[in-house]
Write an enzyme that holds these catalytic residues in place. Structure first.
Site, PDB file in Angstrom:
ATOM      1  N   SER A   1       0.823  -1.208   0.000  1.00 22.58           N
ATOM      2  CA  SER A   1       0.000   0.000   0.000  1.00 22.58           C
ATOM      3  C   SER A   1       0.855   1.254   0.000  1.00 22.58           C
ATOM      4  O   SER A   1       0.347   2.354  -0.210  1.00 22.58           O
ATOM      5  CB  SER A   1      -0.896   0.012   1.237  1.00 22.58           C
ATOM      6  OG  SER A   1      -0.105   0.139   2.413  1.00 22.58           O
ATOM      7  N   GLY A   2       2.148   1.089   0.266  1.00 21.73           N
ATOM      8  CA  GLY A   2       3.032   2.234   0.408  1.00 21.73           C
ATOM      9  C   GLY A   2       3.208   2.648   1.852  1.00 21.73           C
ATOM     10  O   GLY A   2       4.035   3.502   2.166  1.00 21.73           O
TER      11      GLY A   2
ATOM     12  N   VAL B   1       3.731   1.829   6.173  1.00 25.64           N
ATOM     13  CA  VAL B   1       4.793   1.191   6.945  1.00 25.64           C
ATOM     14  C   VAL B   1       4.544  -0.300   7.149  1.00 25.64           C
ATOM     15  O   VAL B   1       5.486  -1.103   7.125  1.00 25.64           O
ATOM     16  CB  VAL B   1       4.978   1.919   8.303  1.00 25.64           C
ATOM     17  CG1 VAL B   1       3.726   1.808   9.163  1.00 25.64           C
ATOM     18  CG2 VAL B   1       6.190   1.388   9.046  1.00 25.64           C
TER      19      VAL B   1
ATOM     20  N   CYS C   1     -14.478  -6.141   1.436  1.00 28.94           N
ATOM     21  CA  CYS C   1     -13.211  -5.841   0.761  1.00 28.94           C
ATOM     22  C   CYS C   1     -12.188  -6.940   1.018  1.00 28.94           C
ATOM     23  O   CYS C   1     -11.521  -7.412   0.093  1.00 28.94           O
ATOM     24  CB  CYS C   1     -12.676  -4.491   1.221  1.00 28.94           C
ATOM     25  SG  CYS C   1     -11.156  -4.006   0.368  1.00 28.94           S
TER      26      CYS C   1
ATOM     27  N   CYS D   1     -11.379   3.464   3.260  1.00 29.26           N
ATOM     28  CA  CYS D   1     -10.381   4.003   2.336  1.00 29.26           C
ATOM     29  C   CYS D   1     -10.979   4.823   1.208  1.00 29.26           C
ATOM     30  O   CYS D   1     -10.294   5.670   0.629  1.00 29.26           O
ATOM     31  CB  CYS D   1      -9.541   2.861   1.764  1.00 29.26           C
ATOM     32  SG  CYS D   1     -10.486   1.694   0.742  1.00 29.26           S
TER      33      CYS D   1
END
Length: 408
Positions: free
Chosen positions: A17-18, A20, A111, A208
């Site tokens: 997801s980019g 951490v 999801c 999201c």
């Protein structure tokens, strides 16, 4: 019982997801000697947070750029996976419709079950991976018989097992949660120690596809129609005021009702057939029992009737305990008699069953004592009776919940 996962050197996909969590997940798998590559979903709603249009190309999205940066830093291949159609059909459209129908859905359930561990997992397997790893805070283990078990993450503040209860044995056999045995603080320290750029990236939000505006405003924008105002009633059927659309409220809510008075009032029930919001005292809003439908169980087998289990009724709610029973021969419908009345048992949310740290299974709340009490009181009024015969049937949910389960 052993930790579920591949042997060293196996090909593993990581849902990047980019952020951490996924960055540390990928780094740990590389360190363990696996052949790692990254996959990043684009849902068609990512661009909302970037200030763009719903169909903004993936290349201009911040999370895609961040994920690509993580992949470059780690030296692993990276690919973007377009899940826009699936995400709209199984997450966004049901979310908007069910809210309009007086329910309180959790979009993360669909999801995870149908997008992340559905479409994305299928893509990973098609690309030769044996497993899809994510940054979820949960744990999977396999017993001697080869059965997979799902457990809470070690960090209670970040545990995500609630939204994973619907995963099947087949899905669990292909997933990895490397962070499940860690606390969030440990992950952040590890990311900084590894020099990962993602260590300073802000946390992602719960829903999201909604940023800035609230969920009710999003629903109005998505559907192109305003939420209809209606009556706020007490449990005796007396009109107290006007609500601003049922989607703006949920069972147990106290604030934002726009009602004065000497005593605190809580949302007892949402009655979509009458477009009515029923409020009452804390006692009237509390339920001693609930029924859930569309149930799935991690092992594939339901717990025995009479089993006393822990129950979580919302994602971040404290667990309560209760006794499970089945009103019919269909184990997809279960009933829980709660040891302590609960004020936030909202139809549309999941009732997830736990045995200690282990997830047993769960289902979508369809009926509660508070809802039935409100329906009974309003149905006895001489004017404009309110009925919901389907909700009184023990063997099936109300009509609007049946549509939800047909989609699932």
């Amino acid at each position: 019982m052993t930790r579920s996962g591949p042997t060293t050197g196996a090909r593993v996909a990581v849902a990047l997801s980019g952020g951490v969590d996924s960055a540390v997940t990928a780094a740990l798998l590389l360190k363990a000697g696996h052949e790692v590559f990254g996959l990043t979903m684009t849902t068609g709603f990512d661009a909302v947070s970037a200030g763009g249009e719903l169909d903004h190309p993936a290349g201009g999205l911040p999370h895609v750029a961040a994920a690509a940066g993580v992949a470059r830093q780690l030296g692993i291949p990276h690919q973007v996976v377009d899940v826009r159609d699936t995400f709209r059909q199984v997450v966004v459209e049901p979310f908007c419709r069910l809210y309009r129908e007086g329910l309180t859905p959790n979009p993360c359930l669909a999801c995870n079950r149908f997008v992340k561990f559905g479409r994305l997992l299928e893509t990973a397997l098609d690309m030769g991976a044996g497993h899809l790893a994510t940054g979820h805070y949960a744990r999977v283990a396999k017993d001697a018989a080869g059965l997979h078990h799902l457990f809470k993450g070690r960090d209670p503040a970040k545990d995500q097992s609630y939204v994973l209860y619907g995963l099947s044995q087949d899905q669990l056999s292909h997933v990895m949660f490397p962070l499940g045995g860690m606390e969030k603080a440990e992950v952040k320290v590890l990311a900084a120690r590894m020099g990962l750029q993602a260590a300073v990236r802000p946390e992602s939000q719960d829903i999201c596809f909604i940023t800035g505006e609230g969920h009710a405003d999003f629903i109005e924008t998505w559907s192109g129609t305003r939420l209809a105002e209606g009556s706020i009633l007490d449990t005796a059927g007396r009109r107290l005021g006007t609500h601003r659309g049922l989607a703006r409220y949920t069972v147990g809510q106290r604030r934002g009702l726009g009602l004065g008075g000497p005593h605190a009032l809580y949302v007892v029930a949402l009655i979509p057939e009458a477009n009515a919001l029923v409020v009452g005292s804390a006692h009237e809003a509390a339920s001693r029992w609930l029924s859930a439908t569309g149930a799935t169980f991690v092992s594939g087998s339901p717990p025995p009737a009479g089993a006393r289990l822990a129950v979580r009724l919302r994602y971040r709610a404290r667990e309560t305990t209760g006794v499970v029973s089945y009103p019919s021969e269909d184990p997809a419908v279960f009933h829980v008699s709660l040891d302590v009345p609960h004020r936030a048992a909202a139809p549309g949310q999941a009732a997830v069953l736990y045995r200690g740290e282990e997830v047993v299974g769960g289902g979508i709340i369809a009926r509660t004592e508070a809802l039935e009490r409100a329906l009974s009181a309003l149905s006895s009024r001489p004017r404009r009776p309110v009925t919901r015969e389907a909700s009184r049937r023990e063997d099936r949910p109300p009509a609007h919940l049946q549509r939800f389960h047909e989609e699932s």
